[in-house]
Scaffold this motif. Structure first.
Motif, PDB file in Angstrom:
ATOM      1  N   GLU A   1     -31.694  28.936 152.306  1.00 23.17           N
ATOM      2  CA  GLU A   1     -31.582  29.376 153.701  1.00 23.17           C
ATOM      3  C   GLU A   1     -32.327  30.687 153.933  1.00 23.17           C
ATOM      4  O   GLU A   1     -32.962  30.882 154.984  1.00 23.17           O
ATOM      5  CB  GLU A   1     -30.110  29.534 154.076  1.00 23.17           C
ATOM      6  N   GLU A   2     -32.266  31.600 152.957  1.00 21.82           N
ATOM      7  CA  GLU A   2     -32.903  32.907 153.094  1.00 21.82           C
ATOM      8  C   GLU A   2     -34.421  32.785 153.161  1.00 21.82           C
ATOM      9  O   GLU A   2     -35.083  33.502 153.925  1.00 21.82           O
ATOM     10  CB  GLU A   2     -32.489  33.805 151.925  1.00 21.82           C
TER      11      GLU A   2
ATOM     12  N   LYS B   1     -35.266  31.602 156.625  1.00 21.51           N
ATOM     13  CA  LYS B   1     -34.972  32.666 157.583  1.00 21.51           C
ATOM     14  C   LYS B   1     -36.019  33.780 157.514  1.00 21.51           C
ATOM     15  O   LYS B   1     -36.469  34.297 158.545  1.00 21.51           O
ATOM     16  CB  LYS B   1     -33.586  33.235 157.276  1.00 21.51           C
TER      17      LYS B   1
ATOM     18  N   GLU C   1     -38.676  35.254 160.376  1.00 18.83           N
ATOM     19  CA  GLU C   1     -38.644  36.675 160.735  1.00 18.83           C
ATOM     20  C   GLU C   1     -39.840  37.447 160.184  1.00 18.83           C
ATOM     21  O   GLU C   1     -39.924  38.663 160.346  1.00 18.83           O
ATOM     22  CB  GLU C   1     -37.335  37.296 160.232  1.00 18.83           C
TER      23      GLU C   1
END
Length: 412
Positions: free
Chosen positions: A333-334, A337, A341
Motif C-alpha cells: 500500500e505504501e 501511495k 504523492e
C-alpha cells in the motif's frame, strides 16, 4: 542377608535384571557411556544374558575406538552433550536440533582424529553457501562443535582443537552477512504501529506490539505475562518467568508450551510502564472485562494477558507470521501511495519479534547514557551485550552530529 530376587522359575536374577509380571518378559536395565538409562528385553533369561555380554563388549569397544582417536564426531558430541546436565531444556533442545539437522548425517560421521582446521572451515562455508545459513545460526552450531572438540583435547584424544579460530576467519571476510540484528528506524517503527493500529484486520494486535516495543521484553516473557505480574496503579511490570514453545520429550518433535525461568538470572527484573504501554494494558483489560479473561492454565499459572482468538497462548512463530503479513500489506500500500504523492516510500524491512526488543534497546540507548540502567531494564546478563548496542547507536549519533555540524557551519 539380602534375599536374592528370583524369576517365576526360581532362578536368581542378577543386578540390573528383572521380570515383568504382566507378560513374564525379562528386562535388563543399564546406564550407557553417556549416562542415559537404557533397557533391553527378552522372553528368555539365557538370551537376555547373551545380550548383556554383547552390550558390555560394545561399550568397551566404543571406548577403545574413542581412545584411539577413531571414534566419529557424532560419538564425541553425544558424549559431550550427556555431560551438560545444567543446560536449560530449551537450550538443550536447540543444541540437539542444530546438531542433528546440520551436522550428524554429514560432517558428524568423520573420525574425530582426522578432522583438521581446513575441514571445519570448509564445512562452515558449505553451511553458509550451500545450506544458506546466516552467520548467527552458524555461531549456534559452533557453540556445540567447539566444546565437543575441546572435550577430545582434554581427554588426550586429539592434540589441538580444529575449530579454534574458524569463526574469526569467517567474520573477517568482506561483504559477509554477520547476522547483525538491526533496529527499525523511528520512521519504520512509527509506520508499523500506525498501520497496525488503524487496520481493521490487524488492530487487535496493537496492544501486544505496543508492549513489545515499549518494554524491550523477550517474546516469551510477554507471552507469559499475567495480570498479577503488572501493577497498573504503580505502573510497574514484574518479569519473573517466561513461556517457551519447544519439544518437551526426546522421542517427539511436537512442540508444547511450558513455563520456565527467564533466560538468565538478570532476566528477573521490574520495568516501569511508559504511557503507551500503560494504555495498551488498559485497552486489553477493558476488552477482556467485556469479552472474558483467559482461562488457560499452564504449569499451575493462569490469568495470562495475551492470547489468540482461540483463547490459547500465542505461538512465537505465529506472531512472526503476523508481522510478515502486516509488513507485506503495508509495503504494498505504501509503494502505491508514495507514487501518487510523488515521494520516496517508507519501506519496512523484514524483521521478527526479537527485532522489536532490539529496536526498544536502540531507542533507549539514544536517550539514556547510564549503561547500567539500560542493562537492568533489558535484563542483559552480560554488560558487553548492552555495550555493543550502545556503541552502535553512538556511532550513528556521531555521524548525525558531524553532518549537522557541516550543515550549520558555513566554513567550507
Amino acid at each position: 542377608m539380602v534375599k536374592a530376587r528370583k524369576d517365576n522359575r526360581g532362578r536368581a536374577l542378577r543386578k540390573g535384571e528383572s521380570q515383568r509380571q504382566s507378560d513374564l518378559m525379562y528386562i535388563y536395565t543399564y546406564t550407557d557411556p553417556f549416562g542415559k538409562r537404557r533397557y533391553t528385553y527378552s522372553k528368555d533369561l539365557v538370551k537376555l544374558r547373551e545380550k548383556e555380554q554383547k552390550l558390555l563388549k560394545d561399550q568397551l569397544d566404543g571406548l577403545d575406538v574413542y581412545a584411539a582417536g577413531n571414534a566419529s564426531l557424532n560419538f564425541v558430541f553425544d558424549r559431550y552433550i550427556s555431560t551438560k546436565t545444567e543446560l536449560r531444556r530449551t537450550t538443550y533442545t536447540n543444541y540437539m536440533y542444530m546438531y542433528d539437522h546440520y551436522v550428524r548425517d554429514s560432517f558428524g560421521k568423520k573420525k574425530i582424529g582426522e578432522i583438521k582446521y581446513s575441514d571445519v572451515l570448509y564445512f562452515y562455508y558449505h553451511l553458509i553457501n550451500e545450506r544458506k545459513l546466516q552467520v548467527n545460526t552458524l555461531e549456534t552450531i559452533h557453540t556445540v562443535l567447539h566444546p565437543t572438540f575441546q572435550l577430545a583435547v582434554r581427554d588426550d584424544i586429539i592434540r589441538n582443537n580444529p575449530s579454534h579460530g574458524v569463526m574469526s576467519e569467517i567474520k573477517k571476510k568482506p561483504g559477509r552477512n554477520h547476522g547483525v540484528r538491526h533496529a527499525l528506524t523511528v520512521e519504520q517503527q512509527r509506520a508499523f504501529m500506525n498501520y497496525t493500529s488503524n487496520s481493521p484486520v490487524f488492530n487487535h494486535w496493537a496492544p501486544l506490539f505496543t508492549v513489545l516495543l515499549g518494554t524491550g521484553c523477550r517474546i516469551g516473557e510477554i507471552i507469559g505475562i499475567r495480570w498479577e505480574d503488572i501493577d497498573l496503579e504503580k505502573r510497574l511490570i514484574n518479569i519473573n518467568h517466561s513461556v517457551t514453545y519447544y519439544p518437551r520429550r526426546a522421542e517427539t518433535t511436537k512442540c508444547e508450551f511450558a513455563v520456565s525461568l527467564p533466560k538468565t538470572e538478570a532476566g528477573i527484573r521490574t520495568i516501569p510502564m511508559m504511557e503507551p504501554v500503560y494504555n495498551a494494558f488498559m485497552e486489553e483489560y477493558e476488552y477482556q472485562k467485556e469479552n472474558g479473561f483467559s482461562t488457560v492454565t499452564l504449569d499451575g499459572m493462569e490469568g495470562f494477558i495475551f492470547t489468540n482468538r482461540f483463547g490459547n497462548l500465542h505461538n512465537p512463530q505465529a506472531v512472526n507470521r503476523t508481522i510478515k503479513r502486516i509488513r507485506e500489506n503495508y509495503n504494498a500500500e505504501e509503494i502505491l501511495k508514495a507514487k501518487k504523492e510523488k515521494r520516496e516510500p517508507i519501506i519496512i524491512p523484514h524483521f521478527s519479534c526479537h527485532h522489536l526488543r532490539h529496536t526498544f534497546c536502540t531507542r533507549f540507548c539514544e536517550n539514556e547514557t547510564n549503561i547500567k540502567v539500560i542493562q537492568a531494564v533489558m535484563g542483559h546478563a552480560n554488560i558487553e551485550t548492552t555495550m555493543d548496542i550502545y556503541a552502535e547507536v553512538t556511532d550513528m549519533k556521531k555521524t548525525e552530529a558531524i553532518e549537522k555540524l557541516s550543515h550549520n557551519l558555513d566554513i567550507f
